[in-house]
Enzyme design. Structure first.
Site, PDB file in Angstrom:
ATOM      1  N   LYS A  76       0.848  -1.187   0.000  1.00  0.00           N
ATOM      2  CA  LYS A  76       0.000   0.000   0.000  1.00  0.00           C
ATOM      3  C   LYS A  76       0.887   1.243   0.000  1.00  0.00           C
ATOM      4  O   LYS A  76       1.892   1.304   0.736  1.00  0.00           O
ATOM      5  CB  LYS A  76      -0.904  -0.024   1.240  1.00  0.00           C
ATOM      6  CG  LYS A  76      -1.868   1.147   1.358  1.00  0.00           C
ATOM      7  CD  LYS A  76      -2.708   0.984   2.616  1.00  0.00           C
ATOM      8  CE  LYS A  76      -3.669   2.148   2.822  1.00  0.00           C
ATOM      9  NZ  LYS A  76      -4.476   1.981   4.058  1.00  0.00           N
ATOM     10  N   SER A 152      -9.025   3.006   3.519  1.00  0.00           N
ATOM     11  CA  SER A 152      -8.044   3.621   2.645  1.00  0.00           C
ATOM     12  C   SER A 152      -7.243   2.625   1.811  1.00  0.00           C
ATOM     13  O   SER A 152      -6.484   3.032   0.927  1.00  0.00           O
ATOM     14  CB  SER A 152      -7.086   4.475   3.484  1.00  0.00           C
ATOM     15  OG  SER A 152      -6.372   3.699   4.429  1.00  0.00           O
ATOM     16  N   SER A 176      -9.677   0.660   7.694  1.00  0.00           N
ATOM     17  CA  SER A 176      -9.142   0.721   6.328  1.00  0.00           C
ATOM     18  C   SER A 176      -8.661  -0.599   5.737  1.00  0.00           C
ATOM     19  O   SER A 176      -8.270  -0.637   4.568  1.00  0.00           O
ATOM     20  CB  SER A 176      -8.005   1.745   6.261  1.00  0.00           C
ATOM     21  OG  SER A 176      -8.501   3.039   6.430  1.00  0.00           O
TER      22      SER A 176
END
Length: 479
Positions: A76, A152, A176
């Protein structure tokens, strides 16, 4: 099509076993993953930083022997550093800056044999439950590209759901990992606080609310990568309770007859959408059929205080991140390249004094005490991961004003943040689907340190109603 036609039949552990047997090679798997990225990324915008040459060089140099040797992987694009590559955190603030060391978790991924070939899209600083940063543009959901894959870790979930990789790194400071897992039909485990490392420089994120792990297609991949990355490092401010065994072994074990608390009403502000409530009822029936005892109950928390604490901690930590970056660049915070919503959050944080921040920490701890007492009577808490199915792209980021944004946010978000604030393990499982064919995740949360219990139940539910072979309409292996 790529060179390895059986790619979709295996999870990460399965692909690694093929490499060990000599039935495929790390290079063949990497090139398959790269081809799949190029096939669907123009539509989904899941992978925003590509490290193809670095991945090829890692294979050429020789991979370590680990549980995932040769398996393609994505990080990520938020906080985690990989030496020699850029991490933007979805923002222009870190444009062009290359890391001069690996984050501890990245080092453990490498030791497990994973081959990282890119980074996935994230909202700026991970602040949104959707992934639509100005810097990189919006990520889209493989189940419906007009809808969000969540946030996210939205880029990560889109990449896994689209069949680019069997699992990808994700992080969770208020939901997230679980939010995008729910939006895209994946397994999303947020481990207990301290279960995976945050170093080697920082000790925690968002006052202990944030932690990294993965989104995955199978439960056993999530368990095995937790085995490979768990454990404290020197200087940690705290650690999760030691688990004497392997999480992977827990996946096949019977969880026993569990006492599960469920609430048909949302604890925080807003309400569950009727389809989500119906999905919850179906889940309760499935659990009852498996022999578990499910009853309505909820912990005695001050929900207003919990909500205020979450915003206080996130906003002030965001302001600190910006201040530290400005100091590194020798400029003012006003000169930093950031989105208006981030700047507004920083402005709000300016009104928070030290006593208010300390109160937020105390409120989190009070919620932890309340849940600790609650878990003396129940093994697990069940609820929908989100209050609705995935919302359209732009639904939140294009709200007309702050009031409309907040109304839309509360109608979408579930009660994920509570388990970040208390540090408890929580997992979203793809157990239900809407009439439109969109995933609806169900969230199970356990007492501190009881990650293994979540994995035992997840394994039981995965076996009872398998989801591995479900394919999104936009799927790289079918294009």
């Amino acid at each position: 099509m790529g060179g390895f036609s059986d790619y979709d039949q295996y999870d990460g552990l399965g692909l690694a076993e093929l490499v060990r047997r000599g039935d495929t090679s790390p290079s063949e798997l990497l090139e398959e993953a790269i081809e799949r990225t190029e096939r669907v990324n123009g539509t989904l915008n899941a992978v925003t930083l590509k490290h193809y040459d670095e991945a090829r060089a890692a294979i050429e140099a020789g991979l370590p022997e680990g549980p995932f040797t040769g398996v393609p992987f994505l990080l990520k694009d938020l906080h985690l550093l990989m030496q020699g590559t850029e991490t933007t955190s979805g923002s222009g603030m870190w444009r062009g800056e290359l890391a001069d060391y690996d984050s501890t978790l990245v080092s453990r991924y490498k030791a497990a044999g994973l081959v990282t070939f890119g980074k996935t899209n994230s909202p700026e600083l991970g602040l949104m439950p959707v992934t639509e940063p100005t810097r990189h543009g919006p990520s889209r959901n493989p189940w419906d590209p007009d809808r969000t894959p969540g946030g996210s870790s939205g880029g990560a979930s889109a990449a896994v759901a689209a069949g680019i990789v069997p699992m990808a790194n994700a992080s969770d400071g208020g939901g997230s990992i679980r939010i995008p897992a729910s939006c895209t039909g994946l397994v999303g485990l947020k481990p207990s606080r301290g279960r995976t490392p945050f170093g080697p420089v920082k000790g925690e994120g968002w006052a202990g609310q944030s932690i990294s792990h993965v989104v995955s297609r199978s439960v056993r991949d999530s368990a095995a990568i937790l085995d490979a990355t768990t454990g404290p490092e020197a200087g940690d401010p705290y650690a999760a309770p030691h688990f004497d065994g392997t999480f992977l072994d827990e996946v096949g074990r019977e969880p026993g007859h569990l006492r599960i608390a469920v609430s048909p009403e949302k604890w925080g502000a807003g309400d569950f959408h009727p389809e989500v409530r119906e999905a919850l009822d179906r889940t309760v029936q499935s659990l009852t059929d498996l022999g578990h005892h499910v009853e309505e109950a909820q912990p005695a928390c001050d929900w207003d205080a919990v909500g205020e604490a979450l915003f206080t901690i996130v906003s002030t930590n965001t302001a600190l991140s910006a201040r530290l970056r400005a100091e590194e660049l020798g400029c003012s915070v006003a000169e930093l390249d950031m989105e208006d919503t981030t700047r507004e959050m920083i402005a709000t944080a300016a009104g928070v004094d030290g006593a208010t921040y300390c109160r937020a920490v105390l409120n989190n701890q009070a919620a932890g005490r309340a849940l600790g007492r609650f878990y003396q009577s129940y093994d697990l808490i069940l609820g929908p991961t989100l209050s609705s199915e995935p919302v359209p792209v732009g639904h939140l980021t294009e709200a007309a004003d702050p009031d409309q944004y907040m109304q839309r946010l509360l109608a979408f978000m579930g009660d994920t943040g509570l388990f970040n604030q208390t540090g408890l393990p929580s997992i979203s499982l793809p157990l239900q689907w809407s009439t439109a064919g969109l995933p609806i995740g169900m969230m199970f949360s356990a007492a501190f340190g009881e990650d293994a219990l979540l994995l035992r139940l997840a394994g039981q539910l995965e076996k009872a109603d398998p989801w591995f072979d479900r394919r999104a309409p936009i799927y790289a292996g079918a294009i």
